[in-house]
Scaffold this active site. Sequence first.
Site, PDB file in Angstrom:
ATOM      1  N   SER A  77       0.855  -1.184   0.000  1.00  0.00           N
ATOM      2  CA  SER A  77       0.000   0.000   0.000  1.00  0.00           C
ATOM      3  C   SER A  77       0.892   1.235   0.000  1.00  0.00           C
ATOM      4  O   SER A  77       2.011   1.200   0.549  1.00  0.00           O
ATOM      5  CB  SER A  77      -0.870   0.022   1.259  1.00  0.00           C
ATOM      6  OG  SER A  77      -1.554   1.264   1.358  1.00  0.00           O
ATOM      7  N   TYR A 118      -1.818  -0.719  10.294  1.00  0.00           N
ATOM      8  CA  TYR A 118      -1.993  -1.222   8.926  1.00  0.00           C
ATOM      9  C   TYR A 118      -0.804  -0.798   8.058  1.00  0.00           C
ATOM     10  O   TYR A 118      -0.231  -1.599   7.324  1.00  0.00           O
ATOM     11  CB  TYR A 118      -3.307  -0.665   8.373  1.00  0.00           C
ATOM     12  CG  TYR A 118      -3.508  -0.841   6.885  1.00  0.00           C
ATOM     13  CD1 TYR A 118      -4.007  -2.035   6.371  1.00  0.00           C
ATOM     14  CD2 TYR A 118      -3.214   0.193   5.991  1.00  0.00           C
ATOM     15  CE1 TYR A 118      -4.203  -2.188   5.000  1.00  0.00           C
ATOM     16  CE2 TYR A 118      -3.411   0.047   4.636  1.00  0.00           C
ATOM     17  CZ  TYR A 118      -3.901  -1.144   4.141  1.00  0.00           C
ATOM     18  OH  TYR A 118      -4.092  -1.300   2.794  1.00  0.00           O
TER      19      TYR A 118
HETATM   20  P1  NAP Z   1     -11.681  -5.465   0.475  1.00  0.00           P
HETATM   21  O1  NAP Z   1     -12.556  -4.892  -0.590  1.00  0.00           O
HETATM   22  O2  NAP Z   1     -11.976  -5.150   1.903  1.00  0.00           O
HETATM   23  O3  NAP Z   1     -11.600  -7.053   0.259  1.00  0.00           O
HETATM   24  C1  NAP Z   1     -10.820  -7.810   1.143  1.00  0.00           C
HETATM   25  C2  NAP Z   1     -10.730  -9.224   0.649  1.00  0.00           C
HETATM   26  O4  NAP Z   1      -9.853  -9.957   1.523  1.00  0.00           O
HETATM   27  C3  NAP Z   1     -12.055  -9.957   0.653  1.00  0.00           C
HETATM   28  O5  NAP Z   1     -12.044 -10.849  -0.431  1.00  0.00           O
HETATM   29  C4  NAP Z   1     -12.011 -10.703   1.989  1.00  0.00           C
HETATM   30  O6  NAP Z   1     -12.825 -11.887   1.993  1.00  0.00           O
HETATM   31  C5  NAP Z   1     -10.559 -11.079   2.034  1.00  0.00           C
HETATM   32  N1  NAP Z   1     -10.028 -11.378   3.370  1.00  0.00           N
HETATM   33  C6  NAP Z   1     -10.034 -10.582   4.456  1.00  0.00           C
HETATM   34  N2  NAP Z   1      -9.443 -11.199   5.491  1.00  0.00           N
HETATM   35  C7  NAP Z   1      -9.046 -12.415   5.030  1.00  0.00           C
HETATM   36  C8  NAP Z   1      -8.401 -13.528   5.623  1.00  0.00           C
HETATM   37  N3  NAP Z   1      -8.011 -13.521   6.908  1.00  0.00           N
HETATM   38  N4  NAP Z   1      -8.175 -14.618   4.864  1.00  0.00           N
HETATM   39  C9  NAP Z   1      -8.566 -14.656   3.571  1.00  0.00           C
HETATM   40  N5  NAP Z   1      -9.178 -13.638   2.963  1.00  0.00           N
HETATM   41  C10 NAP Z   1      -9.423 -12.535   3.683  1.00  0.00           C
HETATM   42  O7  NAP Z   1     -10.152  -5.004   0.252  1.00  0.00           O
HETATM   43  P2  NAP Z   1      -9.426  -4.293  -0.986  1.00  0.00           P
HETATM   44  O8  NAP Z   1      -9.559  -2.841  -0.810  1.00  0.00           O
HETATM   45  O9  NAP Z   1      -9.765  -4.949  -2.266  1.00  0.00           O
HETATM   46  O10 NAP Z   1      -7.904  -4.626  -0.596  1.00  0.00           O
HETATM   47  C11 NAP Z   1      -7.166  -5.682  -1.178  1.00  0.00           C
HETATM   48  C12 NAP Z   1      -5.711  -5.457  -0.831  1.00  0.00           C
HETATM   49  O11 NAP Z   1      -5.298  -4.184  -1.324  1.00  0.00           O
HETATM   50  C13 NAP Z   1      -5.433  -5.441   0.673  1.00  0.00           C
HETATM   51  O12 NAP Z   1      -4.194  -6.055   0.950  1.00  0.00           O
HETATM   52  C14 NAP Z   1      -5.355  -3.959   0.982  1.00  0.00           C
HETATM   53  O13 NAP Z   1      -4.571  -3.699   2.124  1.00  0.00           O
HETATM   54  C15 NAP Z   1      -4.711  -3.439  -0.280  1.00  0.00           C
HETATM   55  N6  NAP Z   1      -4.907  -2.019  -0.507  1.00  0.00           N
HETATM   56  C16 NAP Z   1      -6.150  -1.486  -0.705  1.00  0.00           C
HETATM   57  C17 NAP Z   1      -6.286  -0.126  -0.900  1.00  0.00           C
HETATM   58  C18 NAP Z   1      -7.616   0.530  -1.145  1.00  0.00           C
HETATM   59  O14 NAP Z   1      -7.697   1.772  -1.135  1.00  0.00           O
HETATM   60  N7  NAP Z   1      -8.680  -0.222  -1.349  1.00  0.00           N
HETATM   61  C19 NAP Z   1      -5.153   0.705  -0.900  1.00  0.00           C
HETATM   62  C20 NAP Z   1      -3.912   0.130  -0.690  1.00  0.00           C
HETATM   63  C21 NAP Z   1      -3.800  -1.219  -0.494  1.00  0.00           C
HETATM   64  P3  NAP Z   1     -14.428 -11.798   2.356  1.00  0.00           P
HETATM   65  O15 NAP Z   1     -15.101 -11.258   1.104  1.00  0.00           O
HETATM   66  O16 NAP Z   1     -14.806 -13.217   2.642  1.00  0.00           O
HETATM   67  O17 NAP Z   1     -14.556 -10.888   3.520  1.00  0.00           O
END
Ligand code: NAP
Length: 248
Positions: free
Chosen positions: A143, A157
């Site tokens: 991130s 985080y």
């Molecule tokens: P999200 O929409 O909240 O989706 C999270 C995903 O991770 C869901 O599929 C969830 O499954 C799964 N998950 C959560 N805990 C888990 C566990 N313990 N074991 C297996 N699966 C798990 O998140 P996102 O925004 O797409 O983020 C994806 C990645 O990008 C993360 O690493 C996040 O830190 C990174 N990121 C995101 C942003 C942003 O602005 N969105 C920015 C920087 C980095 P369920 O559907 O079953 O809950």
Amino acid sequence: MKKVLLVTGGSRGIGAAIARLAARDGYAVCISYLRNREAADAVVGEIAKAGGKAIAVAADVSAEGDVMRLFKYVDDAYGPVTALVNNAGILEGQSRVEHMDAARLTRIFATNVIGSFLCAREAVRRMSTKNGGAGGAIVNISSAAARLGSPGEYVDYAASKGAIDTLTTGLAKEVAAEGIRVNAVRPGIIYTDIHASGGEPNRVERLKESVPMKRGGQADEVARAVVWLLSEEASYSTGAFIDVSGGR
Ligand code: NAP
């Protein structure tokens, strides 16, 4: 070569976008998820409808037994993984460090850091030419927070993503001569559900003016960088970081 990709946390957001794009690119895709089976099944259904191959497995990346079972499931369904995206990641309610307890810190580091280590370990066991594997590629989803620190929101985080950056650098060097490339993508502020987990569903709208490009990013924009790093187009890149953050 058969292309088999595991995307952890592929049921929603960035992971789902990566799964869809990679399936179009010819990967047999396994997505894992924590509890949202409906969302996972929808992604699998979309991929199948478009003529791709996908399966979904419920597995908590922070639980070693679940991770072992997850990789075994992929072995049996498609053969050993040739590509891994460590995407599953969580954050919790916005808070200053002075209010964070050990239980919260343990949850954040267990999923974001230990989960990525465990999955990377299982992937290396299968991919490394030293172990008789055919090589492969790993992309860790870090991130921009790893650089910025997320003060007043979630320093825990951000620190977990700092650990992901170090995992990327160290593991890339450790397995570079064994046919495995390890890279990372650092998304900025992307439209997904994760901001609701932090207690502010409209966080992207609040912060977008602070982004040099004056907008939030889409999950597909992150997915394109990830799928490029997985591909042979990136054959001489390892230990590299791509910021997909609109200049932030
Ligand atoms: P999200 O929409 O909240 O989706 C999270 C995903 O991770 C869901 O599929 C969830 O499954 C799964 N998950 C959560 N805990 C888990 C566990 N313990 N074991 C297996 N699966 C798990 O998140 P996102 O925004 O797409 O983020 C994806 C990645 O990008 C993360 O690493 C996040 O830190 C990174 N990121 C995101 C942003 C942003 O602005 N969105 C920015 C920087 C980095 P369920 O559907 O079953 O809950």
